[in-house]
Motif scaffolding. Structure first.
Motif, PDB file in Angstrom:
ATOM      1  N   ASN A 166       0.196   5.050   4.405  1.00 27.65           N
ATOM      2  CA  ASN A 166       0.990   4.822   3.194  1.00 27.65           C
ATOM      3  C   ASN A 166       1.807   3.539   3.349  1.00 27.65           C
ATOM      4  OD1 ASN A 166       0.183   6.781   1.456  1.00 27.65           O
ATOM      5  ND2 ASN A 166       1.722   8.261   2.069  1.00 27.65           N
ATOM      6  N   THR A 167       1.101   2.423   3.321  1.00 26.36           N
ATOM      7  CA  THR A 167       1.728   1.115   3.398  1.00 26.36           C
ATOM      8  C   THR A 167       1.394   0.341   2.133  1.00 26.36           C
ATOM      9  OG1 THR A 167      -0.153  -0.066   4.367  1.00 26.36           O
ATOM     10  CG2 THR A 167       1.263   1.184   5.885  1.00 26.36           C
ATOM     11  N   SER A 168       1.900  -0.855   2.056  1.00 22.61           N
ATOM     12  CA  SER A 168       1.613  -1.680   0.885  1.00 22.61           C
ATOM     13  C   SER A 168       0.172  -2.164   0.867  1.00 22.61           C
ATOM     14  CB  SER A 168       2.550  -2.889   0.846  1.00 22.61           C
ATOM     15  OG  SER A 168       2.304  -3.754   1.943  1.00 22.61           O
ATOM     16  N   GLU A 169      -0.593  -1.895   1.918  1.00 19.51           N
ATOM     17  CA  GLU A 169      -1.988  -2.330   1.920  1.00 19.51           C
ATOM     18  C   GLU A 169      -2.773  -1.714   0.761  1.00 19.51           C
ATOM     19  OE1 GLU A 169      -3.923  -1.925   5.657  1.00 19.51           O
ATOM     20  OE2 GLU A 169      -2.788  -3.573   6.569  1.00 19.51           O
ATOM     21  N   LEU A 170      -2.408  -0.479   0.361  1.00 23.58           N
ATOM     22  CA  LEU A 170      -3.116   0.148  -0.752  1.00 23.58           C
ATOM     23  C   LEU A 170      -2.862  -0.595  -2.057  1.00 23.58           C
ATOM     24  CD1 LEU A 170      -4.878   2.305  -2.040  1.00 23.58           C
ATOM     25  CD2 LEU A 170      -2.858   3.787  -2.155  1.00 23.58           C
ATOM     26  N   PRO A 171      -1.622  -0.786  -2.508  1.00 17.60           N
ATOM     27  CA  PRO A 171      -1.435  -1.541  -3.748  1.00 17.60           C
ATOM     28  C   PRO A 171      -1.918  -2.984  -3.648  1.00 17.60           C
ATOM     29  CG  PRO A 171       0.685  -1.042  -2.720  1.00 17.60           C
ATOM     30  CD  PRO A 171      -0.343  -0.218  -2.021  1.00 17.60           C
ATOM     31  N   VAL A 172      -1.816  -3.587  -2.465  1.00 13.43           N
ATOM     32  CA  VAL A 172      -2.342  -4.946  -2.300  1.00 13.43           C
ATOM     33  C   VAL A 172      -3.846  -4.962  -2.551  1.00 13.43           C
ATOM     34  CG1 VAL A 172      -2.828  -6.753  -0.604  1.00 13.43           C
ATOM     35  CG2 VAL A 172      -0.519  -5.803  -0.792  1.00 13.43           C
ATOM     36  N   ARG A 173      -4.542  -3.973  -1.995  1.00  9.04           N
ATOM     37  CA  ARG A 173      -5.996  -3.901  -2.194  1.00  9.04           C
ATOM     38  C   ARG A 173      -6.331  -3.629  -3.655  1.00  9.04           C
ATOM     39  NH1 ARG A 173      -9.383   0.269  -2.540  1.00  9.04           N
ATOM     40  NH2 ARG A 173      -7.933   1.790  -1.634  1.00  9.04           N
ATOM     41  N   LEU A 174      -5.610  -2.684  -4.273  1.00 12.06           N
ATOM     42  CA  LEU A 174      -5.885  -2.345  -5.666  1.00 12.06           C
ATOM     43  C   LEU A 174      -5.710  -3.562  -6.580  1.00 12.06           C
ATOM     44  CD1 LEU A 174      -4.093   1.126  -5.908  1.00 12.06           C
ATOM     45  CD2 LEU A 174      -6.559   0.710  -5.821  1.00 12.06           C
ATOM     46  N   LEU A 175      -4.638  -4.291  -6.370  1.00 17.17           N
ATOM     47  CA  LEU A 175      -4.403  -5.468  -7.195  1.00 17.17           C
ATOM     48  C   LEU A 175      -5.442  -6.558  -6.928  1.00 17.17           C
ATOM     49  CD1 LEU A 175      -0.519  -5.861  -7.118  1.00 17.17           C
ATOM     50  CD2 LEU A 175      -1.933  -5.605  -9.153  1.00 17.17           C
ATOM     51  N   SER A 176      -5.742  -6.773  -5.656  1.00 14.81           N
ATOM     52  CA  SER A 176      -6.679  -7.841  -5.301  1.00 14.81           C
ATOM     53  C   SER A 176      -8.061  -7.580  -5.867  1.00 14.81           C
ATOM     54  CB  SER A 176      -6.744  -7.996  -3.779  1.00 14.81           C
ATOM     55  OG  SER A 176      -5.474  -8.314  -3.250  1.00 14.81           O
ATOM     56  N   GLU A 177      -8.464  -6.323  -5.894  1.00 17.97           N
ATOM     57  CA  GLU A 177      -9.802  -5.975  -6.372  1.00 17.97           C
ATOM     58  C   GLU A 177      -9.971  -6.200  -7.871  1.00 17.97           C
ATOM     59  OE1 GLU A 177     -11.046  -2.562  -3.059  1.00 17.97           O
ATOM     60  OE2 GLU A 177     -10.338  -1.964  -5.060  1.00 17.97           O
TER      61      GLU A 177
END
Length: 297
Positions: free
Chosen positions: A63-74
């Motif tokens: 549960n890090t910012s990697e999830l929203p970062v990935r969602l936005l980047s995709e």
């Protein structure tokens, strides 16, 4: 238009067509993904210019910012007009600033080549790789401890349009291990030709930073300089006053400092009549020789 969850907070909050606020719930990663999918399905994405990402869940593994970062980047190609991203719009009741868990945020800069503002709150686990980004104008790290490798990545990046750089460096207890040597490429200004506003703040080595800034080439073209929120003492202030002229600045921010009354008066007199707005508010007193930054935990 606002859509809210009466429980943990806004599931997604849209304030006009140009603003999107996406947050999770107590369920963590799965909920923020669902909420993000709702956002994508219900808005005219071409109208969105600003994205603010809030609480993505408790700080357990994954549960890090990697999830929203990935969602936005995709989906960056579906958000062609986004110019501002704030990652970590998280209140203290949800998580103290130094408990906010991050990952690699470089994909945001890679996926959004027209991004003008990137604002990140929290430094735990934060990673950044040196990048070239031709449009970024504002880069702001709001942390209680900014890792030195992130500072070195910023220093090693090619950011020709960057006008404002603000870094809350924090304390070593929370990962703020950057040194003056790490800041040297930034202070040279060689890779930051457009820089006009520089903040090197909230540091437990504020005196050392002030001494380095006193002779830094980048200072001559700045309009605003912030060395606030840290442990600045008379030693650092004297270094500033003895260094290169600062009277070309519009604003010098030194608030939350440990200057003596005599030095405060000295600084005020040095800038009297120059037109420089000097902030010397929040004069702190050491606690048994301990000096505290404004934001740590």
């Amino acid at each position: 238009m606002t859509n809210e969850n009466p429980g943990h907070g806004a599931v997604w909050d849209l304030r006009g067509d140009s603003y999107a606020h996406v947050v999770g719930e107590d369920g963590g990663g799965s909920s923020i993904q669902r909420n993000f999918e709702d956002f994508l399905a219900t808005r005219d994405l071409a109208q969105v210019r600003e994205v603010v990402v809030g609480w993505w869940g408790p700080g357990w593994e994954g549960n890090t910012s990697e999830l929203p970062v990935r969602l936005l980047s995709e989906v960056a190609d579906r958000l062609p007009n986004v110019r501002s991203i704030m990652l970590g719009d998280i209140e203290p009741e949800e998580s103290e600033i130094s408990w906010i868990e991050h990952g690699d945020v470089t994909p945001l800069l890679e996926a959004f080549p027209l991004l003008e503002t990137l604002h990140i709150r929290g430094g735990s686990g934060l990673r950044l790789r040196p990048v070239r980004h031709g449009a970024l104008r504002t880069l702001w790290f709001e942390t209680g401890g900014l890792p030195g490798h992130v500072v070195r990545a910023v220093a090693g990046s090619d950011l020709p349009a960057l006008e404002q750089l603000e870094m809350w460096l924090g304390v070593s207890e929370y990962g703020g291990d950057a040194t003056v040597a790490d800041l040297a490429p930034i202070l040279s200004g060689e890779r930051l030709p457009a820089l006009r506003h520089l903040g090197l703040q909230d540091s437990e080595i504020q005196d050392e930073i002030a001494a380095a800034v006193a002779s830094a080439p980048v200072v001559a073209r700045l309009e605003a300089l912030a060395l606030s929120m840290g442990t600045l003492t008379d030693e650092g202030a004297e270094a500033l006053l003895s260094g290169q002229p600062l009277t070309h600045l519009r604003r010098l921010d030194l608030h939350h400092h440990y200057l003596t009354g005599t030095m405060v008066k000295h600084v005020e007199e040095a800038f009297a009549g120059t037109g420089v707005e000097v902030d010397l508010s929040e004069q702190e007193e050491p606690d048994d020789d301990w000096r505290y930054v404004a934001v740590a935990e």
